[in-house]
Design a protein around this motif. Structure first.
Motif, short mmCIF file in Angstrom:
data_model
loop_
_atom_site.label_atom_id
_atom_site.label_comp_id
_atom_site.label_asym_id
_atom_site.label_seq_id
_atom_site.Cartn_x
_atom_site.Cartn_y
_atom_site.Cartn_z
N LEU A 177 0.83 -1.21 0.00
CA LEU A 177 0.00 0.00 0.00
C LEU A 177 0.86 1.26 0.00
O LEU A 177 0.56 2.23 -0.70
N GLU A 178 1.93 1.24 0.77
CA GLU A 178 2.85 2.39 0.80
C GLU A 178 3.49 2.60 -0.56
O GLU A 178 3.68 3.73 -1.01
N THR A 179 3.84 1.50 -1.25
CA THR A 179 4.43 1.59 -2.58
C THR A 179 3.47 2.24 -3.57
O THR A 179 3.85 3.11 -4.36
N VAL A 180 2.22 1.79 -3.52
CA VAL A 180 1.21 2.37 -4.43
C VAL A 180 0.97 3.84 -4.09
O VAL A 180 0.88 4.69 -4.99
N LYS A 181 0.90 4.14 -2.81
CA LYS A 181 0.72 5.54 -2.38
C LYS A 181 1.83 6.42 -2.94
O LYS A 181 1.57 7.52 -3.46
N ALA A 182 3.08 5.95 -2.84
CA ALA A 182 4.22 6.74 -3.34
C ALA A 182 4.14 6.90 -4.86
O ALA A 182 4.41 7.98 -5.40
N LYS A 183 3.78 5.83 -5.55
CA LYS A 183 3.67 5.87 -7.01
C LYS A 183 2.64 6.90 -7.45
O LYS A 183 2.84 7.65 -8.41
N LEU A 184 1.52 6.95 -6.73
CA LEU A 184 0.43 7.87 -7.09
C LEU A 184 0.63 9.27 -6.52
O LEU A 184 -0.14 10.17 -6.85
N GLN A 185 1.65 9.42 -5.66
CA GLN A 185 1.88 10.68 -4.95
C GLN A 185 0.60 11.11 -4.22
O GLN A 185 0.18 12.26 -4.26
#
Length: 212
Positions: free
Chosen positions: A101-109
Motif C-alpha cells: 500500500l505504501e508503494t502504491v501511495k508513493a507511485k500515485l503521490q
C-alpha cells in the motif's frame, strides 16, 4: 544446479491485479499479493458501489474523510482517493500488505492517503476515543470470521451525521424481510443500521448502510 522452490505458492500467469475504476487515477492497476490470499472487491462491484455512494453524497468528494479498516489491496481506499476524497486512512495488520500500500501511495503521490499497520478493531476504538469522525467507512474484512458484527457497532461512533458504511460479506446481512418490518428478527449489532442499497455479484454480497 537445482533451483529452489518458491517460499509460497505462485499463481500461474501474470500477477493478479485490479484497476481503479474512476477519477484522477482511472485504469491504474493495483497489485494483489498472492501470498496472503487477498480478496479485493471486484471492479464491477466497485463501479456499482461508488455510483451508489456518489448519489448519496451528491458527488461531494472533496469534503469527504474516509476510513478503510480492512484495506487489503487498497482497491476501495484508493478508489475513493482517486475520486477526490479529502482524506483516506487505510488500515491493515499484515506487514507485506502495508508495504505494498505504501508503494502504491508513493507511485500515485497520494499525499491525502494515510497507511497504517494496525488492528482494525483497535484502530476504530482509538479513533472514537479521540473524537475522529468520517463521512465514509469501508468494511471488507475476511469472510467467515465474524468481523462485521464486531466492527459495525464501533462504526456507529465514528460516522459524521449522514455518514455511510460500505460492508461486504460472503452472505447477505440479516435484515430480514423489510416489507414485514420484523425488527425482532434483526440482531442487536445490526439494529441501529438502515440498509440503503444491497446487491450480489457471484459470492460477494455488498451493502450500503447508514444509521437510523
Amino acid at each position: 544446479m537445482q533451483k529452489k522452490s518458491p517460499s509460497f505458492p505462485r499463481r500461474p500467469g501474470p500477477p493478479q491485479q485490479v484497476r481503479i475504476i474512476g477519477g484522477a487515477w482511472k485504469r491504474t492497476p493495483l497489485p494483489v499479493l498472492d501470498a496472503f490470499g487477498l480478496r479485493p472487491t471486484p471492479d464491477r462491484v466497485r463501479e456499482t458501489v461508488f455510483n451508489w455512494i456518489g448519489h448519496q453524497m451528491a458527488a461531494d468528494w472533496d469534503a469527504a474523510d474516509c476510513l478503510d479498516l480492512f484495506a487489503g489491496s487498497g482497491a476501495l481506499g484508493f478508489e475513493a482517493a482517486s475520486r477526490g476524497a479529502r482524506s483516506v486512512t487505510m488500515v491493515d495488520t499484515v506487514g507485506a500488505v502495508v508495504r505494498q500500500l505504501e508503494t502504491v501511495k508513493a507511485k500515485l503521490q497520494a499525499e491525502h492517503v494515510r497507511v497504517m499497520r494496525a488492528d482494525a478493531l483497535g484502530t476504530a476504538r482509538d479513533a472514537a476515543r479521540r473524537g475522529q469522525r468520517f463521512d465514509l467507512i469501508f468494511l471488507d474484512p475476511p469472510y467467515q470470521q465474524d468481523f462485521l458484527s464486531q466492527a459495525l457497532p464501533l462504526c456507529a461512533d465514528l460516522l459524521k451525521d449522514g455518514g455511510l458504511v460500505y460492508a461486504e460479506s460472503g452472505a447477505p446481512l440479516p435484515f430480514g424481510d423489510a416489507q414485514e418490518e420484523r425488527a425482532d428478527t434483526v440482531p442487536d449489532w445490526l439494529s441501529p443500521w438502515q440498509l440503503v442499497r444491497a446487491d450480489k455479484a457471484g459470492m460477494v454480497h455488498f451493502h450500503l448502510l447508514k444509521l437510523r
